[in-house]
Design a protein around this motif. Sequence first.
Motif, PDB file in Angstrom:
ATOM      1  N   VAL A  27       0.839  -1.209   0.000  1.00 43.88           N
ATOM      2  CA  VAL A  27       0.000   0.000   0.000  1.00 43.88           C
ATOM      3  C   VAL A  27       0.867   1.250   0.000  1.00 43.88           C
ATOM      4  O   VAL A  27       0.596   2.218  -0.727  1.00 43.88           O
ATOM      5  CB  VAL A  27      -0.955  -0.018   1.213  1.00 43.88           C
ATOM      6  CG1 VAL A  27      -1.634   1.338   1.384  1.00 43.88           C
ATOM      7  CG2 VAL A  27      -2.004  -1.109   1.042  1.00 43.88           C
ATOM      8  N   SER A  28       1.925   1.257   0.803  1.00 38.93           N
ATOM      9  CA  SER A  28       2.817   2.415   0.864  1.00 38.93           C
ATOM     10  C   SER A  28       3.424   2.712  -0.497  1.00 38.93           C
ATOM     11  O   SER A  28       3.494   3.880  -0.922  1.00 38.93           O
ATOM     12  CB  SER A  28       3.912   2.158   1.904  1.00 38.93           C
ATOM     13  OG  SER A  28       4.858   3.208   1.905  1.00 38.93           O
ATOM     14  N   GLU A  29       3.853   1.675  -1.204  1.00 31.79           N
ATOM     15  CA  GLU A  29       4.469   1.892  -2.510  1.00 31.79           C
ATOM     16  C   GLU A  29       3.445   2.348  -3.545  1.00 31.79           C
ATOM     17  O   GLU A  29       3.759   3.179  -4.410  1.00 31.79           O
ATOM     18  CB  GLU A  29       5.183   0.626  -2.963  1.00 31.79           C
ATOM     19  CG  GLU A  29       6.409   0.312  -2.106  1.00 31.79           C
ATOM     20  CD  GLU A  29       7.264  -0.811  -2.676  1.00 31.79           C
ATOM     21  OE1 GLU A  29       6.869  -1.393  -3.710  1.00 31.79           O
ATOM     22  OE2 GLU A  29       8.321  -1.087  -2.092  1.00 31.79           O
ATOM     23  N   VAL A  30       2.213   1.821  -3.469  1.00 30.00           N
ATOM     24  CA  VAL A  30       1.162   2.285  -4.368  1.00 30.00           C
ATOM     25  C   VAL A  30       0.918   3.780  -4.155  1.00 30.00           C
ATOM     26  O   VAL A  30       0.823   4.561  -5.116  1.00 30.00           O
ATOM     27  CB  VAL A  30      -0.142   1.494  -4.144  1.00 30.00           C
ATOM     28  CG1 VAL A  30      -1.321   2.174  -4.851  1.00 30.00           C
ATOM     29  CG2 VAL A  30       0.009   0.063  -4.640  1.00 30.00           C
ATOM     30  N   ASN A  31       0.830   4.191  -2.906  1.00 28.30           N
ATOM     31  CA  ASN A  31       0.556   5.598  -2.616  1.00 28.30           C
ATOM     32  C   ASN A  31       1.740   6.498  -2.963  1.00 28.30           C
ATOM     33  O   ASN A  31       1.557   7.638  -3.402  1.00 28.30           O
ATOM     34  CB  ASN A  31       0.149   5.757  -1.158  1.00 28.30           C
ATOM     35  CG  ASN A  31      -1.240   5.191  -0.886  1.00 28.30           C
ATOM     36  OD1 ASN A  31      -2.057   5.090  -1.811  1.00 28.30           O
ATOM     37  ND2 ASN A  31      -1.514   4.808   0.343  1.00 28.30           N
ATOM     38  N   ASP A  32       2.964   6.003  -2.775  1.00 28.79           N
ATOM     39  CA  ASP A  32       4.139   6.789  -3.169  1.00 28.79           C
ATOM     40  C   ASP A  32       4.171   7.025  -4.672  1.00 28.79           C
ATOM     41  O   ASP A  32       4.748   8.014  -5.142  1.00 28.79           O
ATOM     42  CB  ASP A  32       5.426   6.068  -2.743  1.00 28.79           C
ATOM     43  CG  ASP A  32       5.663   6.127  -1.249  1.00 28.79           C
ATOM     44  OD1 ASP A  32       4.998   6.944  -0.570  1.00 28.79           O
ATOM     45  OD2 ASP A  32       6.505   5.358  -0.752  1.00 28.79           O
ATOM     46  N   ALA A  33       3.540   6.103  -5.424  1.00 28.51           N
ATOM     47  CA  ALA A  33       3.499   6.225  -6.882  1.00 28.51           C
ATOM     48  C   ALA A  33       2.263   6.977  -7.371  1.00 28.51           C
ATOM     49  O   ALA A  33       1.986   7.000  -8.571  1.00 28.51           O
ATOM     50  CB  ALA A  33       3.549   4.841  -7.521  1.00 28.51           C
ATOM     51  N   GLY A  34       1.495   7.579  -6.451  1.00 24.06           N
ATOM     52  CA  GLY A  34       0.348   8.380  -6.852  1.00 24.06           C
ATOM     53  C   GLY A  34      -1.002   7.784  -6.544  1.00 24.06           C
ATOM     54  O   GLY A  34      -2.038   8.371  -6.877  1.00 24.06           O
ATOM     55  N   GLY A  35      -1.018   6.615  -5.916  1.00 21.69           N
ATOM     56  CA  GLY A  35      -2.288   6.012  -5.523  1.00 21.69           C
ATOM     57  C   GLY A  35      -3.023   5.392  -6.689  1.00 21.69           C
ATOM     58  O   GLY A  35      -2.435   5.008  -7.703  1.00 21.69           O
ATOM     59  N   ILE A  36      -4.346   5.318  -6.550  1.00 20.71           N
ATOM     60  CA  ILE A  36      -5.221   4.767  -7.586  1.00 20.71           C
ATOM     61  C   ILE A  36      -6.032   5.910  -8.178  1.00 20.71           C
ATOM     62  O   ILE A  36      -6.859   6.515  -7.489  1.00 20.71           O
ATOM     63  CB  ILE A  36      -6.174   3.690  -7.006  1.00 20.71           C
ATOM     64  CG1 ILE A  36      -5.390   2.607  -6.263  1.00 20.71           C
ATOM     65  CG2 ILE A  36      -7.025   3.095  -8.123  1.00 20.71           C
ATOM     66  CD1 ILE A  36      -4.460   1.794  -7.119  1.00 20.71           C
ATOM     67  N   ALA A  37      -5.765   6.228  -9.449  1.00 11.92           N
ATOM     68  CA  ALA A  37      -6.440   7.349 -10.115  1.00 11.92           C
ATOM     69  C   ALA A  37      -6.311   8.628  -9.289  1.00 11.92           C
ATOM     70  O   ALA A  37      -7.272   9.398  -9.159  1.00 11.92           O
ATOM     71  CB  ALA A  37      -7.907   7.009 -10.370  1.00 11.92           C
ATOM     72  N   GLY A  38      -5.139   8.832  -8.704  1.00  5.24           N
ATOM     73  CA  GLY A  38      -4.878  10.042  -7.944  1.00  5.24           C
ATOM     74  C   GLY A  38      -5.370  10.036  -6.521  1.00  5.24           C
ATOM     75  O   GLY A  38      -5.177  11.010  -5.784  1.00  5.24           O
ATOM     76  N   ARG A  39      -6.000   8.953  -6.107  1.00  5.44           N
ATOM     77  CA  ARG A  39      -6.509   8.849  -4.735  1.00  5.44           C
ATOM     78  C   ARG A  39      -5.674   7.842  -3.954  1.00  5.44           C
ATOM     79  O   ARG A  39      -5.303   6.789  -4.483  1.00  5.44           O
ATOM     80  CB  ARG A  39      -7.975   8.405  -4.736  1.00  5.44           C
ATOM     81  CG  ARG A  39      -8.918   9.375  -5.438  1.00  5.44           C
ATOM     82  CD  ARG A  39     -10.309   8.782  -5.536  1.00  5.44           C
ATOM     83  NE  ARG A  39     -10.874   8.462  -4.228  1.00  5.44           N
ATOM     84  CZ  ARG A  39     -11.988   7.741  -4.054  1.00  5.44           C
ATOM     85  NH1 ARG A  39     -12.611   7.246  -5.118  1.00  5.44           N
ATOM     86  NH2 ARG A  39     -12.438   7.518  -2.844  1.00  5.44           N
ATOM     87  N   PRO A  40      -5.383   8.135  -2.674  1.00  6.07           N
ATOM     88  CA  PRO A  40      -4.583   7.186  -1.884  1.00  6.07           C
ATOM     89  C   PRO A  40      -5.363   5.908  -1.593  1.00  6.07           C
ATOM     90  O   PRO A  40      -6.585   5.928  -1.441  1.00  6.07           O
ATOM     91  CB  PRO A  40      -4.284   7.954  -0.592  1.00  6.07           C
ATOM     92  CG  PRO A  40      -5.389   8.960  -0.487  1.00  6.07           C
ATOM     93  CD  PRO A  40      -5.734   9.348  -1.896  1.00  6.07           C
ATOM     94  N   LEU A  41      -4.626   4.818  -1.543  1.00  6.99           N
ATOM     95  CA  LEU A  41      -5.203   3.531  -1.177  1.00  6.99           C
ATOM     96  C   LEU A  41      -5.148   3.400   0.339  1.00  6.99           C
ATOM     97  O   LEU A  41      -4.088   3.563   0.947  1.00  6.99           O
ATOM     98  CB  LEU A  41      -4.402   2.404  -1.837  1.00  6.99           C
ATOM     99  CG  LEU A  41      -4.889   0.969  -1.645  1.00  6.99           C
ATOM    100  CD1 LEU A  41      -6.292   0.788  -2.204  1.00  6.99           C
ATOM    101  CD2 LEU A  41      -3.924   0.000  -2.327  1.00  6.99           C
ATOM    102  N   GLU A  42      -6.289   3.127   0.953  1.00  3.56           N
ATOM    103  CA  GLU A  42      -6.365   2.995   2.416  1.00  3.56           C
ATOM    104  C   GLU A  42      -6.599   1.535   2.777  1.00  3.56           C
ATOM    105  O   GLU A  42      -7.453   0.872   2.191  1.00  3.56           O
ATOM    106  CB  GLU A  42      -7.507   3.846   2.969  1.00  3.56           C
ATOM    107  CG  GLU A  42      -7.647   3.733   4.491  1.00  3.56           C
ATOM    108  CD  GLU A  42      -8.860   4.473   5.030  1.00  3.56           C
ATOM    109  OE1 GLU A  42      -9.098   4.401   6.246  1.00  3.56           O
ATOM    110  OE2 GLU A  42      -9.574   5.110   4.221  1.00  3.56           O
TER     111      GLU A  42
END
Length: 351
Positions: A27-42
Motif C-alpha cells: 500500500v505504501s508503494e502504491v501511494n508513493d506512486a500516486g495512488g489509484i487514479a490520484g486517490r490514496p489507497l487505504e
Amino acid sequence: MGALVPLTRPGWTEAGRHLLAGLELGVSEVNDAGGIAGRPLELVVRDTAADPQKAVAAVDEFAGLGVAAVAGEYHSVVARAAASRADAVGLPFLCSSAVLDALTEQPTEWVARLAPPQSHGWRVYADFLLGAGHTRIAVATQPSVYWASGTRILRDRLAPHGGTVTELDMSALTPAAVCDALVGHRVSALLLLVGHPEPAVPIVRSVRGDRRLASLLIGAPAGQPEFATWAELLGDDGAGIPFLRYLPEHLGPLGARVGTTLRERLTEAPSFVAFEGYDTIVVLADVLRSHGTDRGRVAASWPRVEVEGTRGQIRFTRTPGISVWQWAGPPIQVVDRDPAAPDRFRILHTG
C-alpha cells in the motif's frame, strides 16, 4: 481496501505480523506512486484472531464501509468463512495465504487466491517423503478440517507406493505417550499437524529427547519452522524439520528489493507470508487501476490479471476441484533449518 489478519492469540500472530507487513509495504508503494487514479489507497485492518466468526463479522463490516475489495488471511478455516461470506454479500476477496482447497462450497466469481491449494502443496511434500524413503508415517494431529484434509492428501499420495499414515490424536495423548506410540508403530517419520507453539514445541522436545527415536524424521508441512520464534523456542532441536515454503529458489529483482525492505520493517528475515501479503496488493492495485473500484468489475477481472509479483508472473485460472480463481504458478519448496546453522534454510525438494 479491507484486510483480514490474525494479530492476537489464538491466531498465529507471527504469521499475521508478516502478512500485515507485506500488505502495508504494498500500500505504501502504491501511494508513493500516486495512488489509484490520484486517490490514496487505504488499508482498513481487522484482527481475526483465528476466529471464523470474527472474520465473517469483519466482512460484513467491510461491505457496509464501502471497501472495493478484501485482502489477506492466513488461517485456512478462517479464510473459508470469510470467502463464503464475501461470496454471499458480493465482495471481492483476494486470499493471500490460506491453502484449504474448498474455500467456498460452490464455485464463485468473487474470490481469488495466491497460495497454492493444499492438495497440490501437500502432494509435493508427500513426494519428498517418498523420495527420502519414508513410507511408514505417523501424524500428530488435532481436530480440524485443515488437518483432516492434510492427512487425507498424504494418505492418498502415499498409499499407491505402499505407504501408511497412522494418526495420533493429540487431544488424547501427552508428548511422552506420542513417543511410546511412535516406537510401537515402528514409523520412520512423524508429521506435526498441530498448532504452534502448543503442542508442537513440547512434542518436538519430547521426541528429540527420546533415544529410541534418534533416527526419526520430524516434519511440519504446515510451515511452523518458518518463523523466528520456532528457532528461539527450540534452538538446535528445531533444525532438520522439513516444511513447505512458497518461495522460488532465487528471487528476481522485484522480490530481492521487496525482501530487503521487508527485512528492515520486520527487523528479521521476511517469511513467504510477507511476500504473499505484498503480492496481494500488487494484484489488487493493478485491478483497481485497470477496472476501477466497482465491486462487480473487480471480481470480473480475475481471469484478466497478468502482473509481475515478487515470486513470479501472477495469472488466475480455474483449477479442477478448486472453487475460486487460483494462481496456478506459485513456487513450492520443501525446506528445513540447517542443523549446522539453524538461521539458514536448506532447499530439500521443489514442486
